[in-house]
Write an enzyme that holds these catalytic residues in place. Structure first.
Site, mmCIF file in Angstrom:
data_model
loop_
_atom_site.group_PDB
_atom_site.id
_atom_site.type_symbol
_atom_site.label_atom_id
_atom_site.label_comp_id
_atom_site.label_asym_id
_atom_site.label_seq_id
_atom_site.Cartn_x
_atom_site.Cartn_y
_atom_site.Cartn_z
ATOM 1 N N ASP A 241 6.497 16.794 0.843
ATOM 2 C CA ASP A 241 6.611 15.695 1.819
ATOM 3 C C ASP A 241 6.929 14.388 1.086
ATOM 4 O O ASP A 241 6.919 14.326 -0.134
ATOM 5 C CB ASP A 241 5.321 15.559 2.647
ATOM 6 N N HIS B 289 8.830 24.950 -0.470
ATOM 7 C CA HIS B 289 8.623 23.982 0.616
ATOM 8 C C HIS B 289 8.787 22.590 -0.001
ATOM 9 O O HIS B 289 7.830 21.999 -0.516
ATOM 10 C CB HIS B 289 7.218 24.160 1.219
ATOM 11 N N ASP C 165 8.081 33.481 -1.175
ATOM 12 C CA ASP C 165 9.115 32.522 -1.564
ATOM 13 C C ASP C 165 9.918 32.133 -0.321
ATOM 14 O O ASP C 165 11.053 32.564 -0.135
ATOM 15 C CB ASP C 165 10.028 33.128 -2.640
ATOM 16 N N GLU D 1 4.678 25.344 -1.836
ATOM 17 C CA GLU D 1 5.070 23.935 -1.891
ATOM 18 C C GLU D 1 5.087 23.514 -3.361
ATOM 19 O O GLU D 1 4.682 24.280 -4.241
ATOM 20 C CB GLU D 1 4.074 23.066 -1.087
HETATM 21 O O1 9MR Z 1 -3.404 20.150 -2.655
HETATM 22 C C1 9MR Z 1 -4.042 19.935 -1.410
HETATM 23 C C2 9MR Z 1 -4.986 21.088 -1.145
HETATM 24 O O2 9MR Z 1 -6.030 21.085 -2.107
HETATM 25 C C3 9MR Z 1 -5.552 20.976 0.260
HETATM 26 O O3 9MR Z 1 -6.340 22.114 0.529
HETATM 27 C C4 9MR Z 1 -4.400 20.866 1.261
HETATM 28 C C5 9MR Z 1 -4.857 20.757 2.702
HETATM 29 O O4 9MR Z 1 -5.528 19.568 2.918
HETATM 30 O O5 9MR Z 1 -3.602 19.740 0.940
HETATM 31 C C6 9MR Z 1 -2.993 19.814 -0.320
HETATM 32 O O6 9MR Z 1 -2.284 18.648 -0.558
HETATM 33 C C7 9MR Z 1 -1.124 18.409 0.221
HETATM 34 C C8 9MR Z 1 -1.247 16.988 0.745
HETATM 35 O O7 9MR Z 1 -2.304 16.919 1.677
HETATM 36 C C9 9MR Z 1 0.045 16.478 1.352
HETATM 37 N N1 9MR Z 1 1.152 16.641 0.462
HETATM 38 C C10 9MR Z 1 1.327 18.022 0.030
HETATM 39 C C11 9MR Z 1 0.099 18.485 -0.708
HETATM 40 C C12 9MR Z 1 0.310 19.886 -1.282
HETATM 41 O O8 9MR Z 1 0.357 20.875 -0.314
#
Ligand code: 9MR
Length: 589
Positions: free
Chosen positions: A187, A511, A554, A563
């Site tokens: 994102d 992602h 994938d 991601e």
């Molecule tokens: O890395 C984060 C993971 O530990 C959490 O469980 C998850 C859900 O809250 O979010 C991950 O972080 C994401 C972030 O909130 C937004 N940008 C992408 C991050 C990686 O997926």
């Protein structure tokens, strides 16, 4: 054609192929898992073979087919997740530089790999370069970005103060400028908490191996200035972070974000308004730690970067004072949305416990100033097992800093020893039962390793092991760290090499908005995919397994397993570059 003739022709054809296969060129089998990049001449070399029917393997020159090594496979080892059986092929005694394959009769041959000095140098450069591709507010010209060149997006020069973030000098919807920084992940938002651990990891890499970065070129716009490229990259995000502090009181905003995630579109197509939201203790302490550590490093670059180290010092002190006055203001997105509009539904990074951020910030302020006052009233809890670093757990970053600076600061011996022992104890626990592990890696020994972003677990374990190696000089820790790099680059239950652009079985559909939207087949290179995560929170329908170590797809829909994120790339950079630096030093001795 009669059936008999068809059978005759087919069986002869089949015979021809099988003869060809066994005599000259076995087919490549993904049942042989190994680091798809390669191995150091003097390093451990391991491949993992699925199944139990074979007992022997060979290593062949990939060009001539000449057998250079014959070996026996280990006793079977069973995966604690899938129950599948593996055997280990150890060919560490093959030391000559070259290109090779591992072969097992009835199974086939591995992907080709190299044995040579600096075998991971390209991977190290690429994973740092990954951060360049994540830069916000700038175009990426072809000269630096190759076919992934793109227009600038998210200028972030007109960012709104969210209702949750108002202060006397900054009313709701006031406009501030907060450009630069890296996109967090797949994102396009920018989060202080996650920038904290990311910056801490990259800055630590520089502090631990400064010599290595004197000549390390990643082909970025700043490459020709007289600052190491690693630091130039870090400074891109540092300058953004500095703008996230409320100049009025020193508190730091949680994130700079859209209310909702952008679509799967390129940065320059994104036009949504952006906000800074609620100041809080954890974001502020992460910020303090990063500013203090940056100041310590950038002091030596005052001629090239006049005033930057001083700005960092001022920012860290102001942030520390704010945190002292506001010791437990937590970020709770749901609660915030009940009180303020617009609702913010992007990444939460809501951490409920600030004790580890206090430890990290205190350690950095102490290391910057030499003043033990900063350590007063903070328990380093060295009697407890050191927790692995993650975005919401940064205690170990404080430990690493105490160890790294203790000599220069003449830190009390007893305290330094306790911290060192805690790191060693953690590393010894990791090494326990390594000989029973199905991929012969410390990664994956326990189910909790397969968290969201599990590849960063592997990389962070590697960093802890490297720290243990530096403390003890015992090679077993270094070897295990290298084992986790092998894991990331292919020796794992999925068979993928998880860094985009590297390896034979590559991740092609992360992602990651630019990789999805740019119309280029290959994803942006140098980005670490999250890795197996049995949570499958994305509910993608393309997973083929629920076993913890195989739960990966994938597919770009899979934000829970595929991601990319800056806090995962940073330990990948550390692990790879640190190993390169150490192995280079060893081979020159
Ligand atoms: O890395 C984060 C993971 O530990 C959490 O469980 C998850 C859900 O809250 O979010 C991950 O972080 C994401 C972030 O909130 C937004 N940008 C992408 C991050 C990686 O997926």
């Amino acid at each position: 054609m009669t059936n008999t003739l068809r059978f005759f022709l087919f069986s002869n054809l089949f015979y021809c192929f099988s003869f060809f296969d066994s005599a000259f060129a076995q087919k490549v089998s993904t049942e042989i898992r190994l680091n798809q990049i390669g191995f150091y001449p003097n390093g451990e070399k391991i491949a993992v073979i699925s199944g139990e029917k074979n007992t022997d393997f060979t290593v062949k020159d990939a060009g001539t087919g000449r057998v250079v090594f014959k070996g026996k496979l280990s006793e079977p080892r069973t995966s604690q997740y899938s129950g599948k059986i593996n055997r280990i092929a150890d060919f560490s005694t093959v030391r000559k530089s070259g290109k090779y394959v591992v072969e097992v009769a009835d199974i086939g041959k591995s992907f080709p790999f190299e044995i040579k000095d600096q075998v991971h140098k390209e991977v190290a450069i690429a994973s740092i370069k990954g951060f360049y591709y994540q830069r916000a507010s700038t175009d990426l010209p072809e000269k630096f970005a190759g076919k992934w060149a793109r227009a600038a997006g998210h200028p972030d020069d007109k960012v709104l103060i969210h209702a949750s973030a108002v202060s006397p000098g900054r009313p709701e919807n006031d406009v501030i400028s907060s450009p630069k920084g890296w996109y967090d992940a797949g994102d396009y938002n920018k989060y202080i908490v996650n920038s904290g651990i990311t910056m801490g990891t990259l800055l630590s890499l520089y502090e631990d191996f400064p010599e290595y970065f004197q000549t390390f070129n990643t082909n970025i716009p700043e490459s020709n200035n007289s600052v190491p490229d690693l630091l130039d990259e870090v400074i891109w995000n540092l300058r953004w972070m500095l703008t996230m502090q409320d100049p009025g009181d020193g508190g730091v905003y949680h994130k700079l974000t859209n209310p909702k995630f952008d679509g799967m579109i390129m940065p320059d197509a994104c036009k949504n308004p952006r906000y800074v939201v609620q100041k809080n203790t954890i974001a502020t302490l992460d910020f303090v730690a990063v500013m203090a550590q940056s100041a310590r490093i950038l002091k030596s670059f005052d001629a090239q970067l006049p005033g930057l180290a001083d700005s960092c010092i001022t920012a860290s002190v102001k942030g520390w004072e704010w945190a002292k006055k506001n010791p437990i203001v937590l970020y709770n997105q749901d609660e915030m949305n009940k009180k303020f509009d617009p609702d913010i539904v992007t990444g939460g990074y809501g951490d409920k416990n600030a004790s580890d951020e206090w430890i990290w910030a205190a350690a950095e302020m102490y290391a910057l100033t030499g003043k033990t006052d900063y350590l007063q009233g903070i328990s380093f809890e060295t009697d407890k097992i050191m927790p692995l670093p993650s975005w919401n757990q940064v205690k170990a970053l404080g430990y690493y800093t105490i160890v790294r600076t203790s000599e220069a600061l003449k830190t009390e011996n007893n305290f330094t020893n306790q911290v060192q022992q805690s790191i060693l104890k953690f590393s010894n626990d990791l090494l326990n039962d390594l000989e029973k592990q199905p991929y012969h890696t410390v990664m994956g020994k326990t189910a909790k390793d397969f968290a969201w972003g599990s590849n960063a677990v592997a990389a962070n374990q590697g960093i802890a092991l490297i720290c243990a190696f530096k403390i003890s000089k015992d090679k077993k820790y270094l070897q295990a760290a290298l084992g986790n790099l092998d894991y990331i680059l292919g020796r794992n239950a999925t068979g993928y090499s998880f860094l985009t652009g590297y390896g034979s079985k590559q991740v092609m559909h992360p992602h990651h908005r630019p990789s999805v939207a740019d119309g280029i087949l290959a994803p942006v290179p140098g980005l670490l995919s999250g890795g197996p995560n049995p949570g499958q929170q994305d509910k993608c329908t393309t997973y083929t397994s629920r076993f913890a170590d195989e739960s990966f797809t994938d597919d770009y829909c899979s934000y829970a397993s595929n991601e990319i994120a800056i806090n995962w790339n940073a330990p990948m950079v550390y692990l790879t570059a640190a190993i390169e630096s150490i192995m280079e030093e060893k081979s020159s001795k």
